[in-house]
Design an enzyme around this catalytic site. Structure first.
Site, short mmCIF file in Angstrom:
data_model
loop_
_atom_site.label_atom_id
_atom_site.label_comp_id
_atom_site.label_asym_id
_atom_site.label_seq_id
_atom_site.Cartn_x
_atom_site.Cartn_y
_atom_site.Cartn_z
N LYS A 76 0.68 -1.13 -0.06
CA LYS A 76 0.14 0.43 0.21
C LYS A 76 0.82 1.20 -0.04
O LYS A 76 1.97 1.51 0.44
CB LYS A 76 -0.89 0.42 1.35
CG LYS A 76 -1.72 1.08 1.32
CD LYS A 76 -3.26 1.02 2.41
CE LYS A 76 -3.73 1.85 2.83
NZ LYS A 76 -4.82 1.83 4.26
N SER A 151 -9.89 1.93 2.91
CA SER A 151 -8.92 2.58 1.77
C SER A 151 -8.06 1.31 1.64
O SER A 151 -7.14 1.71 0.69
CB SER A 151 -8.08 3.48 3.06
OG SER A 151 -7.31 2.83 3.74
N SER A 175 -9.98 -0.87 6.77
CA SER A 175 -9.36 -0.42 6.08
C SER A 175 -8.39 -1.72 5.64
O SER A 175 -8.51 -1.97 4.35
CB SER A 175 -8.51 0.29 5.46
OG SER A 175 -9.08 1.94 5.16
N1 GLN Z 1 -13.25 4.20 6.35
C1 GLN Z 1 -12.81 4.05 7.48
C2 GLN Z 1 -12.70 5.94 7.04
O1 GLN Z 1 -12.69 6.66 5.49
C3 GLN Z 1 -11.83 3.53 7.78
C4 GLN Z 1 -10.49 3.93 7.00
C5 GLN Z 1 -9.50 3.12 7.27
O2 GLN Z 1 -9.08 1.74 8.60
N2 GLN Z 1 -8.19 4.00 7.02
O3 GLN Z 1 -11.88 6.41 8.16
#
Ligand code: GLN
Length: 485
Positions: A76, A151, A175
């Protein structure tokens, strides 16, 4: 699919160790497939030439004692990689080349991994669909119209599409687990403090955790074993006794007590999710586990609490991007004007929304009402889990309230986007480990995941339960390579 790229990490490691395959053969195969997979938009930066020369070097002087000898791995783009561009999916870091390496990626290279490239993600890991990336959205290998989740959407697509044998993501509120669920893959969010945060672009520091994403629980265990080390460079890294997770992996979970929290039965949950959960419970029983109903009474406050704590920490972490220290800079008439223009042009809409919310909840007059209150509720959420873990060893829930949704479907409705995290955020607020494993398909044939939540630092037990269930579920992902011309 090429016979090399269809192999699991564990099989590839065996084949390299037995000299049936060379690192160059494996690396070439994944590069070729990645090159044919541009339609997925899974990569932000490709590092293929370097990967090939590292593979060649490995083959000339192989070390088969390493855990992942000569295995190519894309990661990532939130992990800083020495001399390789690291963007966090943002325009503001679009030309940032780190002079240091994150501890987690360094651990992977130390065990013989070879960097293939950097994978797309939501900007600063804020999102649930990989649509907030400055580098464009990622498509789900399951279906071209679907988001891969976020994400870590590029990571999930790269695993599900076999562009890399294994990968790492980060999980602040879901995420790793949510995209794993959307793409029919396995994703582990480790206990907070288990994997070092050093060199990971920070989103919300008290919640962020790196973790493995893979085709199988076994592969996940092997990578987790490699990336989880105590690191004095991260003040929240914890020095605890770490298991040899892959070696100690067992399906013997007879007598384990599994909790089913009634509060996860949310209004409007599709029947398919309910059925999947029930199926998971039956499988756990088949493995000899004992099912116990439990209550986590503060679950309904988890999402609002997360969306105060996470933006608050983000607004503070992102203050450093001012056009002076890092990357992108806009021209301004004076210093303040330059700051403002840099941040307005450099950050996308979702990131700006979070900075505004975060700054608001931390501002004087609102701090007690929002931020302090949220911290107190966070403690209550953690207490719920502590209480439940007096009776059970692990908890099973669905990973997400729906299967993957369509690209563009939720982009104009942030609240419905945030609702995706309803089952995953309590785990981050409590600092616990949790894994998502693919467990079935909905009527459209899209994958659905089950989440298993473990006790803090009990990754071994969590992986064992997942390993046992995985065998019973016997999930087959429906990826038909639609994007390969
Ligand atoms: N979808 C969640 C957010 O937008 C979690 C994102 C994440 O875990 N980085 O904050």
């Amino acid at each position: 699919m090429n016979s090399i790229t269809s192999q699991s990490l564990t099989t590839l490691v065996k084949n390299i160790k037995n000299k049936k395959l060379s690192s160059q053969e494996v690396t070439k195969a994944f590069i070729e497939r990645s090159e044919k997979s541009k339609d997925l938009n899974a990569y932000i930066t490709e590092d293929y030439a370097n990967a090939l020369s590292k593979a060649k070097k490995f083959d000339q002087n192989p070390n088969f004692d390493l855990k992942i000898p000569g295995i190519p791995i894309a990661v990532k783009d939130l992990f800083c990689t020495y001399n390789v561009k690291t963007t966090a999916g943002s325009k503001i870091l679009s030309n940032f080349v780190p002079t240091y390496e994150s501890t987690v990626t360094q651990n992977i290279w130390n065990e013989g991994g070879i960097l293939l490239g950097k994978l797309n993600c939501d900007e600063f890991a804020m999102g649930s669909s990989n649509e907030t990336s400055f580098f464009g959205n990622v498509k789900n290998p399951i279906d071209k119209d679907l988001v891969p989740g976020g994400s870590s959407g590029g990571s999930a697509a790269a695993i599900s599409g076999h562009l890399t044998p294994i990968t790492i993501g980060t999980d602040t509120g879901g995420s790793i687990r949510q995209p794993a669920s959307f793409t029919g893959t396995v994703g582990l969010k480790p206990t907070y403090g288990s994997c070092s945060r050093y060199g990971i672009v920070a989103f919300a520091s008290s919640l962020d955790q790196a973790g493995p994403m893979a085709q199988s629980v076994e592969d996940c265990a092997l990578l987790q074993e490699i990336i989880s080390t105590y690191d004095p460079k991260d003040s929240t890294s914890i020095d605890f006794k770490r298991n040899s997770l892959s070696k100690e992996l067992t399906r013997e979970i007879k007598g384990k007590k599994i909790g089913i929290p009634k509060e996860y039965r949310v209004d409007g949950m599709p029947v398919e999710i309910e059925k999947l959960w029930q199926k998971g419970i039956e499988y756990a029983k088949d493995c000899g586990a004992e099912i116990i109903d439990i209550s986590l009474p503060h679950t309904k406050y988890a999402l609002p609490t997360y969306y105060i704590v996470a933006p608050a920490e983000a607004s503070s972490n992102l203050a450093r991007y001012d056009g002076v220290k890092y990357g992108f800079r806009s021209k301004g008439e004076n210093l303040i004007d330059m700051y403002e223009k840099t941040r307005s042009d450099g950050f996308g809409e979702e990131v700006q929304r979070r900075i505004i919310i975060g700054t608001y909840v931390l501002s004087s007059g609102y701090y007690d009402a929002y931020y302090l209150k949220a911290q107190k509720v966070r403690k209550l959420i953690k207490n719920d889990f502590d209480h439940a873990y007096k009776k059970v060893d692990a908890i099973i829930t669905p990973s997400t309230p729906s299967s993957a949704f369509k690209i563009g479907e939720k982009t104009n409705d942030p609240v419905s986007m945030y609702l995706n995290d309803i089952f995953t955020v309590p785990v981050n607020l409590a600092g616990l480990p949790a894994i998502s494993i693919p467990a079935g398909h909905d009527t459209k044939g899209y994958p659905l995941g089950l989440q298993i939540i473990g006790k803090a630092f009990q990754e071994q037990e969590l992986l064992n339960i997942a390993y046992a269930l995985e065998e019973k579920i016997n999930f087959k992902n429906k990826v038909n390579d639609w994007w390969i011309k």
